[in-house]
Design a protein around this motif. Structure first.
Motif, mmCIF file in Angstrom:
data_model
loop_
_atom_site.group_PDB
_atom_site.id
_atom_site.type_symbol
_atom_site.label_atom_id
_atom_site.label_comp_id
_atom_site.label_asym_id
_atom_site.label_seq_id
_atom_site.Cartn_x
_atom_site.Cartn_y
_atom_site.Cartn_z
ATOM 1 N N ILE A 35 0.855 -1.182 0.000
ATOM 2 C CA ILE A 35 0.000 0.000 0.000
ATOM 3 C C ILE A 35 0.892 1.233 0.000
ATOM 4 N N GLY A 36 0.955 1.921 -1.133
ATOM 5 C CA GLY A 36 1.758 3.128 -1.267
ATOM 6 C C GLY A 36 2.903 2.964 -2.247
ATOM 7 N N ALA A 37 2.915 3.794 -3.293
ATOM 8 C CA ALA A 37 3.982 3.744 -4.304
ATOM 9 C C ALA A 37 4.944 4.908 -4.117
ATOM 10 N N GLY A 38 5.365 5.113 -2.871
ATOM 11 C CA GLY A 38 6.498 5.983 -2.595
ATOM 12 C C GLY A 38 7.738 5.141 -2.413
ATOM 13 N N TYR A 39 8.789 5.739 -1.860
ATOM 14 C CA TYR A 39 10.057 5.020 -1.759
ATOM 15 C C TYR A 39 9.944 3.749 -0.919
ATOM 16 N N THR A 40 9.259 3.789 0.213
ATOM 17 C CA THR A 40 9.162 2.595 1.051
ATOM 18 C C THR A 40 8.491 1.460 0.295
ATOM 19 N N GLY A 41 7.355 1.780 -0.331
ATOM 20 C CA GLY A 41 6.633 0.753 -1.069
ATOM 21 C C GLY A 41 7.380 0.249 -2.279
ATOM 22 N N LEU A 42 7.987 1.155 -3.045
ATOM 23 C CA LEU A 42 8.709 0.751 -4.253
ATOM 24 C C LEU A 42 9.966 -0.033 -3.907
ATOM 25 N N SER A 43 10.675 0.387 -2.859
ATOM 26 C CA SER A 43 11.866 -0.348 -2.442
ATOM 27 C C SER A 43 11.490 -1.755 -1.985
ATOM 28 N N SER A 44 10.422 -1.853 -1.185
ATOM 29 C CA SER A 44 9.953 -3.175 -0.751
ATOM 30 C C SER A 44 9.601 -4.044 -1.949
ATOM 31 N N ALA A 45 8.844 -3.474 -2.879
ATOM 32 C CA ALA A 45 8.413 -4.232 -4.051
ATOM 33 C C ALA A 45 9.603 -4.734 -4.859
ATOM 34 N N LEU A 186 11.354 12.782 -7.679
ATOM 35 C CA LEU A 186 10.228 12.168 -8.383
ATOM 36 C C LEU A 186 10.725 11.254 -9.493
ATOM 37 N N ASN A 187 11.760 11.676 -10.203
ATOM 38 C CA ASN A 187 12.286 10.812 -11.262
ATOM 39 C C ASN A 187 12.913 9.538 -10.701
ATOM 40 N N LEU A 188 13.471 9.603 -9.507
ATOM 41 C CA LEU A 188 13.947 8.374 -8.863
ATOM 42 C C LEU A 188 12.778 7.435 -8.612
ATOM 43 N N ALA A 189 11.683 7.954 -8.065
ATOM 44 C CA ALA A 189 10.513 7.115 -7.806
ATOM 45 C C ALA A 189 9.942 6.535 -9.105
ATOM 46 N N LEU A 190 9.859 7.365 -10.137
ATOM 47 C CA LEU A 190 9.326 6.884 -11.413
ATOM 48 C C LEU A 190 10.225 5.799 -12.005
ATOM 49 N N GLY A 191 11.536 5.964 -11.857
ATOM 50 C CA GLY A 191 12.464 4.940 -12.353
ATOM 51 C C GLY A 191 12.353 3.646 -11.574
ATOM 52 N N GLU A 192 12.162 3.755 -10.279
ATOM 53 C CA GLU A 192 11.991 2.547 -9.469
ATOM 54 C C GLU A 192 10.672 1.847 -9.804
ATOM 55 N N ALA A 193 9.628 2.629 -10.082
ATOM 56 C CA ALA A 193 8.356 2.032 -10.481
ATOM 57 C C ALA A 193 8.497 1.271 -11.801
ATOM 58 N N ALA A 194 9.226 1.852 -12.737
ATOM 59 C CA ALA A 194 9.470 1.157 -14.004
ATOM 60 C C ALA A 194 10.251 -0.130 -13.764
ATOM 61 N N ALA A 195 11.194 -0.110 -12.830
ATOM 62 C CA ALA A 195 11.951 -1.315 -12.492
ATOM 63 C C ALA A 195 11.036 -2.380 -11.901
ATOM 64 N N VAL A 196 10.122 -1.964 -11.032
ATOM 65 C CA VAL A 196 9.143 -2.893 -10.466
ATOM 66 C C VAL A 196 8.369 -3.593 -11.581
ATOM 67 N N GLU A 197 7.902 -2.819 -12.539
ATOM 68 C CA GLU A 197 7.116 -3.389 -13.646
ATOM 69 C C GLU A 197 7.972 -4.257 -14.557
ATOM 70 N N SER A 198 9.241 -3.906 -14.716
ATOM 71 C CA SER A 198 10.128 -4.724 -15.557
ATOM 72 C C SER A 198 10.340 -6.114 -14.979
ATOM 73 N N LEU A 199 10.153 -6.254 -13.670
ATOM 74 C CA LEU A 199 10.323 -7.548 -13.002
ATOM 75 C C LEU A 199 8.997 -8.284 -12.832
ATOM 76 N N GLY A 200 7.931 -7.762 -13.409
ATOM 77 C CA GLY A 200 6.646 -8.439 -13.354
ATOM 78 C C GLY A 200 5.699 -7.938 -12.290
ATOM 79 N N GLY A 201 6.093 -6.914 -11.530
ATOM 80 C CA GLY A 201 5.192 -6.331 -10.547
ATOM 81 C C GLY A 201 4.127 -5.475 -11.220
ATOM 82 N N THR A 202 3.018 -5.275 -10.518
ATOM 83 C CA THR A 202 1.909 -4.480 -11.042
ATOM 84 C C THR A 202 1.662 -3.299 -10.109
ATOM 85 N N ILE A 203 1.500 -2.115 -10.696
ATOM 86 C CA ILE A 203 1.201 -0.907 -9.930
ATOM 87 C C ILE A 203 -0.130 -0.346 -10.415
ATOM 88 N N TYR A 204 -1.049 -0.166 -9.495
ATOM 89 C CA TYR A 204 -2.324 0.474 -9.804
ATOM 90 C C TYR A 204 -2.321 1.867 -9.192
#
Length: 427
Positions: A35-45, A186-204
């Motif tokens: 729950i949450g697509a900030g640094y804590t959530g994206l790093s965990s993911a 913000l660009n760090l977070a966006l890059g980490e989100a793209a990395a999450v998706e590249s590994l098969g994770g889903t972000i809503y």
């Protein structure tokens, strides 16, 4: 359905282009719901995906909407309360573990940037600036403390040396940490989100969690869907609201304000910060600033307890900027915004587990860019059954604010007034 956009910040205006992400519709199943697509959530993911978990991330607005996409962009080591405070309040083994982790978050950021080729204007070097001899004594002690834990990329700056790195006449010295630095957050977070998706994770996105159905197989409900999971990681921090009431009782959202100048040009920018380091002063209510890649000055400071949005952010922060750099008196301010961070009474992060399967980390207390990246790794380790480092954080003592939610804001504001007076008087 409501669509919450980014605030009108410099970061949002200069963000890298990303594809739109859908809102959750219907039911999905996963191993871990974050729950949450900030640094804590994206790093965990990211750490979980790298270790074979299926991960679904729910974000109430957009990736990096909260503090992760609004902060000063400074990579600062340790915690909001330094290791010496931890040493005095916990046993030596726990203090040793937490001390060893105090410098890990910055390394994780650099590893992520390199591994996933994230374009976020990463620059090395951060300065703690001393306004008086007491501050300088504190920095000398901090250098010895950090070196005791193996952190050696430090240089004490005398009055002459600090003039070489920042064109501000107010400082008597400082401490340079070359493992510190700055990024476009913000660009760090966006890059980490793209990395999450590249590994098969889903972000809503636009998919706020409105209710958690607890139990052996917990379910997170949104307005138009739900996620069934084996584990939940709660990573909403100051934007979590009352979703988990037992977490809200021990923390308080606070606002900090940031302004960004018009482009200064290469020559003026280089005179202000010749080595392009970021700077924060040593006051309790500190100011912080740095240059952007297009040679603007980002300057932040001030705290609004209870997370209200001030009517005129520029009126609060511009005088602070001009006190440091009077040569900018005619420079236009292009952006001004506020963002919330989550304060704890101890100013140390709160980490723990609710029941057997709901994990959380929150309360960075204004010191979150590096800690949140470490937190993601520690939470992922705990879900894999390696809980020693998780337990070192979880065992830190935490208390509710005096007077409960009704009085926590005035009590904290009174404390801030006291420390602000100490800053002004230099004691």
């Amino acid at each position: 359905m409501a669509n919450t956009p980014y605030p009108q910040s410099y970061y949002a205006a200069s963000a890298n282009a990303v594809p739109p992400r859908p809102a959750l519709q219907g039911e999905v199943e996963t191993d871990v719901c974050v729950i949450g697509a900030g640094y804590t959530g994206l790093s965990s993911a990211l750490f979980l995906l790298e270790n074979g978990f299926r991960v679904t991330v729910l974000e109430a607005a957009k990736v990096g909407f909260g503090a992760s996409g609004r902060n000063g962009g400074q990579i600062v080591n340790s915690y909001s309360r330094d290791i010496d405070v931890i040493e005095r309040s916990v046993g030596p083994q726990q203090a040793q573990l937490l001390g060893q982790m105090a410098f890990e978050g910055g390394r994780i950021i650099r590893e992520r940037v390199a591994k996933y080729q994230i374009q976020c204007d990463l620059k090395d070097g951060g300065v703690f600036a001393a306004l008086n001899s007491k501050h300088m004594g504190h920095l000398e002690s901090q250098k010895r403390l950090w070196e005791r834990y193996g952190h050696t990329q430090l240089e004490l700056l005398d009055e002459r040396r600090i003039r070489e790195v920042v064109a501000c006449e107010n400082y008597v010295g400082g401490l340079l940490d070359m493992s510190g630095g700055h990024i476009h957050p913000l660009n760090l977070a966006l890059g980490e989100a793209a990395a999450v998706e590249s590994l098969g994770g889903t972000i809503y996105e636009q998919s706020a969690a409105v209710r958690i159905e607890r139990g052996a197989t917990p379910v997170v409900h949104t307005a138009q869907g739900k996620v069934k999971a084996k584990f939940i990681i709660v990573a909403g921090n100051a934007y979590l609201g009352n979703l988990v009431p037992e977490l809200a009782a021990k923390s308080m959202p606070c606002g900090t304000q940031v302004i960004t100048t018009a482009p200064l040009g290469d020559e003026l920018a280089k005179t202000l910060l010749p080595q392009d380091f970021c700077v924060e002063d040593c006051n309790y209510l500190l100011d912080y600033y740095r240059l952007t890649s297009d040679k603007r000055l980002i300057f932040g400071g001030g705290v609004v307890y209870g997370a209200r949005d001030p009517a005129n952010i520029e009126a609060i922060i511009r005088p602070k900027m001009l006190k440091a750099f009077p040569q900018l008196k005619d420079v236009k301010i292009d952006y001004a915004w506020t963002g919330n961070f989550l304060l704890t009474l101890s100013r140390l992060p709160q980490v723990g587990r609710i029941g057997d399967n709901i994990y959380y980390s929150q309360g960075c207390s204004g010191h979150g860019v590096t800690y949140t990246h470490l937190a993601g790794k520690v939470l992922a380790e705990a879900l894999r059954g390696q809980a020693e480092r998780f337990d070192a954080f979880a065992d830190l003592p935490h208390y509710p604010f005096p007077g409960g939610q009704l009085l926590r804001t005035p009590f904290a504001a009174m404390g801030a007034w006291y420390y602000g007076l100490r800053d002004k008087l230099g004691f």
